[in-house]
Write an enzyme that holds these catalytic residues in place. Structure first.
Site, PDB file in Angstrom:
ATOM      1  N   SER A 189       3.404  -5.839   5.167  1.00 14.50           N
ATOM      2  CA  SER A 189       3.036  -5.865   6.959  1.00 14.50           C
ATOM      3  C   SER A 189       1.920  -6.962   7.852  1.00 14.50           C
ATOM      4  O   SER A 189       2.013  -7.746   7.166  1.00 14.50           O
ATOM      5  CB  SER A 189       2.462  -5.266   7.531  1.00 14.50           C
ATOM      6  OG  SER A 189       2.900  -3.441   7.464  1.00 14.50           O
TER       7      SER A 189
HETATM    8  N1  SAM Z   1       1.434  -1.210   2.873  1.00 18.95           N
HETATM    9  C1  SAM Z   1       1.953  -2.308   2.972  1.00 18.95           C
HETATM   10  C2  SAM Z   1       1.435  -3.616   1.880  1.00 18.95           C
HETATM   11  O1  SAM Z   1       0.152  -3.837   2.498  1.00 18.95           O
HETATM   12  O2  SAM Z   1       1.470  -4.221   1.779  1.00 18.95           O
HETATM   13  C3  SAM Z   1       3.072  -2.626   3.932  1.00 18.95           C
HETATM   14  C4  SAM Z   1       4.117  -1.537   3.901  1.00 18.95           C
HETATM   15  S1  SAM Z   1       5.740  -1.888   3.517  1.00 18.95           S
HETATM   16  C5  SAM Z   1       6.341  -2.666   5.767  1.00 18.95           C
HETATM   17  C6  SAM Z   1       6.768  -0.291   3.747  1.00 18.95           C
HETATM   18  C7  SAM Z   1       6.403  -0.375   2.083  1.00 18.95           C
HETATM   19  O3  SAM Z   1       6.774   1.808   2.307  1.00 18.95           O
HETATM   20  C8  SAM Z   1       7.979  -0.708   1.563  1.00 18.95           C
HETATM   21  O4  SAM Z   1       7.264  -1.103  -0.223  1.00 18.95           O
HETATM   22  C9  SAM Z   1       8.422   0.909   0.778  1.00 18.95           C
HETATM   23  O5  SAM Z   1       9.414   0.930  -0.079  1.00 18.95           O
HETATM   24  C10 SAM Z   1       8.040   1.572   1.128  1.00 18.95           C
HETATM   25  N2  SAM Z   1       8.439   3.393   1.327  1.00 18.95           N
HETATM   26  C11 SAM Z   1       9.484   3.370   2.236  1.00 18.95           C
HETATM   27  N3  SAM Z   1      10.065   4.897   2.352  1.00 18.95           N
HETATM   28  C12 SAM Z   1       8.929   5.192   1.777  1.00 18.95           C
HETATM   29  C13 SAM Z   1       8.796   6.589   0.742  1.00 18.95           C
HETATM   30  N4  SAM Z   1       9.467   7.776   1.604  1.00 18.95           N
HETATM   31  N5  SAM Z   1       7.635   7.028   0.716  1.00 18.95           N
HETATM   32  C14 SAM Z   1       6.747   5.631  -0.069  1.00 18.95           C
HETATM   33  N6  SAM Z   1       7.073   4.518   0.528  1.00 18.95           N
HETATM   34  C15 SAM Z   1       8.114   4.095   1.095  1.00 18.95           C
END
Ligand code: SAM
Length: 230
Positions: free
Chosen positions: A79
């Protein structure tokens, strides 16, 4: 918490040391975040401690301290620093808080929560990212509890949580997450369509939920049973 000298992965590559230049760029980023309205000094201090460049490929290091989201592989992103600061500030983390993070991704946000003294449970839906981050973060000295699975359902076995942070864009606020929020708890979640989402803060007091709306952001989609289908 972070010590470059203790990190074998970082020592493999001199480029990934936390050197004078990286620390200077990080200070500059913190000043930018302050100018953009982030005022919680504890959040800014935590963000100044965690070296964001170690989450980047060598070839992309120059992008690490720009205020931008960036690809981390598997079609996902780390992010934007402003987004991390904004969500973290709205959570009002206290040392000892039990925090659920949905969307581990690179692990950067989890490191910030740990620097603030939280006990962090982080869940990731993408198996490769889960494996990668679970092996990398402890080498930096950061030890959240890692889970693999559909975070849109929360982690019922570990509930309730004092704070819940969703780091992917949700179509709705999943009821499962509201149920897992402790009395007095706070959840921060971006909700909207696939292109843009409004940041919501939901507070539970005496069993009653209060919703506040903030600005718009653009996250990758929350997948799973209570997210988008694909
Ligand atoms: N918090 C992260 C970081 O510090 O790098 C950034 C997160 S990224 C914007 C969004 C993440 O949410 C992705 O890695 C994606 O695979 C995950 N994601 C999407 N749907 C999800 C779900 N139902 N459960 C867990 N993770 C999920």
């Amino acid at each position: 918490m972070f010590e470059a000298k203790k990190c074998p992965l970082l020592l493999q590559n001199a480029m990934l040391e936390d050197n004078y230049k990286q620390r200077g760029l990080r200070n500059k980023l913190i000043r930018l975040l302050r100018n953009k309205g982030i005022s919680d000094e504890r959040v800014l201090t935590a963000m100044n401690k965690v070296p964001r460049h170690v989450f980047f490929d060598n070839a992309l290091l120059e992008h690490a301290y720009q205020d931008k989201a960036f690809p981390i592989g598997e079609g996902q992103t780390i992010s934007q620093p402003y987004t991390v600061a904004f969500q973290t500030e709205k959570l009002a983390i206290k040392p000892g808080d039990k925090v659920l993070e949905i969307g581990t991704g690179s692990g950067y946000q989890a490191c910030i929560l740990l620097e603030l003294g939280a006990k962090v449970f982080t869940i990731e839906y993408n198996h490769n990212l889960y494996e990668r981050t679970k092996s990398f973060l402890p080498k930096m000295g950061y030890k959240p509890y890692f889970y693999y699975g559909d975070g849109s359902k929360g982690i019922p076995a570990k509930a309730p949580f004092d704070k819940i942070i969703v780091t992917a864009g949700a179509p709705v606020v999943p009821d499962a997450l509201l149920d897992q929020l402790a009395e007095g708890g706070i959840m921060v979640i971006p909700v909207g369509n696939r292109a843009k989402q409004v940041m919501l803060r939901i507070t539970k007091k005496n069993g009653k939920l209060t919703k506040e709306e903030f600005e718009y952001f653009s996250f990758v989609p929350l997948l799973g049973d209570h997210g988008w289908n694909s």
